[in-house]
Design a protein around this motif. Sequence first.
Motif, PDB file in Angstrom:
ATOM      1  N   ASN A  74       0.865  -1.180   0.000  1.00 36.45           N
ATOM      2  CA  ASN A  74       0.000   0.000   0.000  1.00 36.45           C
ATOM      3  C   ASN A  74       0.895   1.221   0.000  1.00 36.45           C
ATOM      4  O   ASN A  74       1.938   1.231   0.672  1.00 36.45           O
ATOM      5  CB  ASN A  74      -0.865   0.037   1.269  1.00 36.45           C
ATOM      6  CG  ASN A  74      -1.946  -1.016   1.219  1.00 36.45           C
ATOM      7  OD1 ASN A  74      -2.631  -1.176   0.207  1.00 36.45           O
ATOM      8  ND2 ASN A  74      -2.089  -1.752   2.308  1.00 36.45           N
ATOM      9  N   TRP A  75       0.523   2.272  -0.720  1.00 32.24           N
ATOM     10  CA  TRP A  75       1.304   3.518  -0.733  1.00 32.24           C
ATOM     11  C   TRP A  75       0.920   4.377   0.467  1.00 32.24           C
ATOM     12  O   TRP A  75      -0.249   4.420   0.870  1.00 32.24           O
ATOM     13  CB  TRP A  75       1.028   4.311  -2.011  1.00 32.24           C
ATOM     14  CG  TRP A  75       1.463   3.647  -3.273  1.00 32.24           C
ATOM     15  CD1 TRP A  75       0.673   3.195  -4.286  1.00 32.24           C
ATOM     16  CD2 TRP A  75       2.814   3.370  -3.681  1.00 32.24           C
ATOM     17  NE1 TRP A  75       1.435   2.651  -5.287  1.00 32.24           N
ATOM     18  CE2 TRP A  75       2.759   2.748  -4.947  1.00 32.24           C
ATOM     19  CE3 TRP A  75       4.071   3.594  -3.107  1.00 32.24           C
ATOM     20  CZ2 TRP A  75       3.888   2.339  -5.642  1.00 32.24           C
ATOM     21  CZ3 TRP A  75       5.203   3.186  -3.802  1.00 32.24           C
ATOM     22  CH2 TRP A  75       5.109   2.563  -5.055  1.00 32.24           C
ATOM     23  N   ILE A  76       1.913   5.083   1.023  1.00 34.95           N
ATOM     24  CA  ILE A  76       1.669   6.108   2.052  1.00 34.95           C
ATOM     25  C   ILE A  76       2.145   7.431   1.446  1.00 34.95           C
ATOM     26  O   ILE A  76       3.360   7.700   1.422  1.00 34.95           O
ATOM     27  CB  ILE A  76       2.480   5.845   3.342  1.00 34.95           C
ATOM     28  CG1 ILE A  76       2.240   4.422   3.856  1.00 34.95           C
ATOM     29  CG2 ILE A  76       2.145   6.870   4.410  1.00 34.95           C
ATOM     30  CD1 ILE A  76       3.236   4.014   4.938  1.00 34.95           C
ATOM     31  N   VAL A 117       3.522  10.980   1.146  1.00 34.78           N
ATOM     32  CA  VAL A 117       4.189  11.873   2.109  1.00 34.78           C
ATOM     33  C   VAL A 117       4.774  13.063   1.352  1.00 34.78           C
ATOM     34  O   VAL A 117       4.881  13.046   0.124  1.00 34.78           O
ATOM     35  CB  VAL A 117       5.345  11.142   2.852  1.00 34.78           C
ATOM     36  CG1 VAL A 117       4.805  10.026   3.722  1.00 34.78           C
ATOM     37  CG2 VAL A 117       6.389  10.616   1.864  1.00 34.78           C
TER      38      VAL A 117
END
Length: 145
Positions: free
Chosen positions: A123-125, A127
């Motif tokens: 999953n991408w976070i 930032v």
Amino acid sequence: MHQIKIKIKRDGIALPKYETNNASGMDLQADLSSEIILRPGERALIPTGIHIELPEGLEAQVRARSGLAIKHGIGLINGIGTIDSDYRGEIKVPIINWGNEDFTIQNGDRIAQLVICKYERINWIPVEDLSETKRGTGGFGHTGK
Ligand SMILES: O=c1ccn([C@H]2C[C@H](O)[C@@H](COP(=O)(O)OP(=O)(O)OP(=O)(O)O)O2)c(=O)[nH]1
Ligand SMILES: [Mg+2]
């Protein structure tokens, strides 16, 4: 060893197999009703007659055979083919003749190899900033020859 389901299109198609004790790839054979002649620069999608059912977490990679590449200039147009674990269609090999002579493919010829690999899903976070490293944004020859 994983046990992987394989469906073959018709009788007479051999299961891909490891050619040596510790080979990572199993050769894929062309499933053809008549031979194909690839002129220099031509490409073709070659059927193999096999369908597989990989569990989540395993993919199959279709890779070139180096002997065909070196001797005849035969490569894969897509670099390395990705067989997704949810794909149930026939595995096909998109090959190209980079050489300067005609290349003939006959039924049963071993045209590529299949390597089963683990993959991860993420999953991408999103930032604003990424961690700092010595390399930073340098790349593409940044460290010299
Ligand atoms: O060399 C290959 C590459 C792919 N495939 C099959 C299995 C794979 O799961 C499916 C889709 O491949 P890929 O995702 O590389 O192609 P795409 O152009 O993104 O097609 P799609 O929109 O169907 O994902 O095609 C092959 O049979 N041989
Ligand atoms: Mg895709």
